[in-house]
Design a protein around this motif. Structure first.
Motif, PDB file in Angstrom:
ATOM      1  N   LYS A   1      44.706  36.947  31.726  1.00  0.00           N
ATOM      2  CA  LYS A   1      44.281  36.957  30.316  1.00  0.00           C
ATOM      3  C   LYS A   1      43.003  37.778  30.154  1.00  0.00           C
ATOM      4  O   LYS A   1      42.884  38.559  29.216  1.00  0.00           O
ATOM      5  CB  LYS A   1      44.050  35.535  29.799  1.00  0.00           C
ATOM      6  N   LYS A   2      42.065  37.609  31.075  1.00  0.00           N
ATOM      7  CA  LYS A   2      40.814  38.371  31.026  1.00  0.00           C
ATOM      8  C   LYS A   2      41.100  39.867  31.154  1.00  0.00           C
ATOM      9  O   LYS A   2      40.505  40.687  30.434  1.00  0.00           O
ATOM     10  CB  LYS A   2      39.855  37.937  32.139  1.00  0.00           C
ATOM     11  N   LEU A   3      41.994  40.224  32.052  1.00  0.00           N
ATOM     12  CA  LEU A   3      42.320  41.639  32.234  1.00  0.00           C
ATOM     13  C   LEU A   3      42.968  42.232  30.986  1.00  0.00           C
ATOM     14  O   LEU A   3      42.692  43.367  30.607  1.00  0.00           O
ATOM     15  CB  LEU A   3      43.263  41.815  33.430  1.00  0.00           C
ATOM     16  N   ARG A   4      43.844  41.463  30.359  1.00  0.00           N
ATOM     17  CA  ARG A   4      44.540  41.957  29.158  1.00  0.00           C
ATOM     18  C   ARG A   4      43.595  42.121  27.980  1.00  0.00           C
ATOM     19  O   ARG A   4      43.820  42.954  27.117  1.00  0.00           O
ATOM     20  CB  ARG A   4      45.650  40.988  28.776  1.00  0.00           C
ATOM     21  N   ASN A   5      42.547  41.299  27.920  1.00  0.00           N
ATOM     22  CA  ASN A   5      41.632  41.326  26.784  1.00  0.00           C
ATOM     23  C   ASN A   5      40.523  42.354  26.930  1.00  0.00           C
ATOM     24  O   ASN A   5      39.673  42.459  26.055  1.00  0.00           O
ATOM     25  CB  ASN A   5      41.035  39.935  26.549  1.00  0.00           C
ATOM     26  N   LYS A   6      40.497  43.105  27.999  1.00  0.00           N
ATOM     27  CA  LYS A   6      39.440  44.125  28.182  1.00  0.00           C
ATOM     28  C   LYS A   6      39.782  45.385  27.452  1.00  0.00           C
ATOM     29  O   LYS A   6      40.853  45.764  27.223  1.00  0.00           O
ATOM     30  CB  LYS A   6      39.225  44.400  29.667  1.00  0.00           C
TER      31      LYS A   6
END
Length: 83
Positions: A78-83
């Motif tokens: 999720k963190k990677l997708r939101n960058k």
């Protein structure tokens, strides 16, 4: 000879499961699927005990650790997708 301990089910290849030793994932063990619990899935964390011929004497799915590891992986994605 395989070491007793915690393993992650990496994948299934034919009649075998590929297990990665949790404390050193460069250690790979192939075991027959029939030696593992019938509900085991890729990504599950197991505690596995072996006999002197590297046959499985017991394999238990560690439900809480598996859930925690999956949540950690999901949060990371999720963190990677939101960058």
């Amino acid at each position: 000879m395989s070491s007793d301990g915690k393993y992650t089910v990496d994948q299934f290849e034919g009649d075998y499961a590929v297990l990665l030793f949790r404390s050193d994932e460069s250690i790979v063990v192939n075991v027959k699927k029939g030696e593992l619990p019938p509900t085991v899935k890729e990504g599950d964390i197991l505690h596995v005990a072996f006999n002197s011929q590297s046959g499985v004497t017991s394999a238990v799915i560690l439900e809480d650790e598996t859930k925690s590891a999956r949540k950690t992986a999901e949060d990371f994605l999720k963190k990677l997708r939101n960058k």
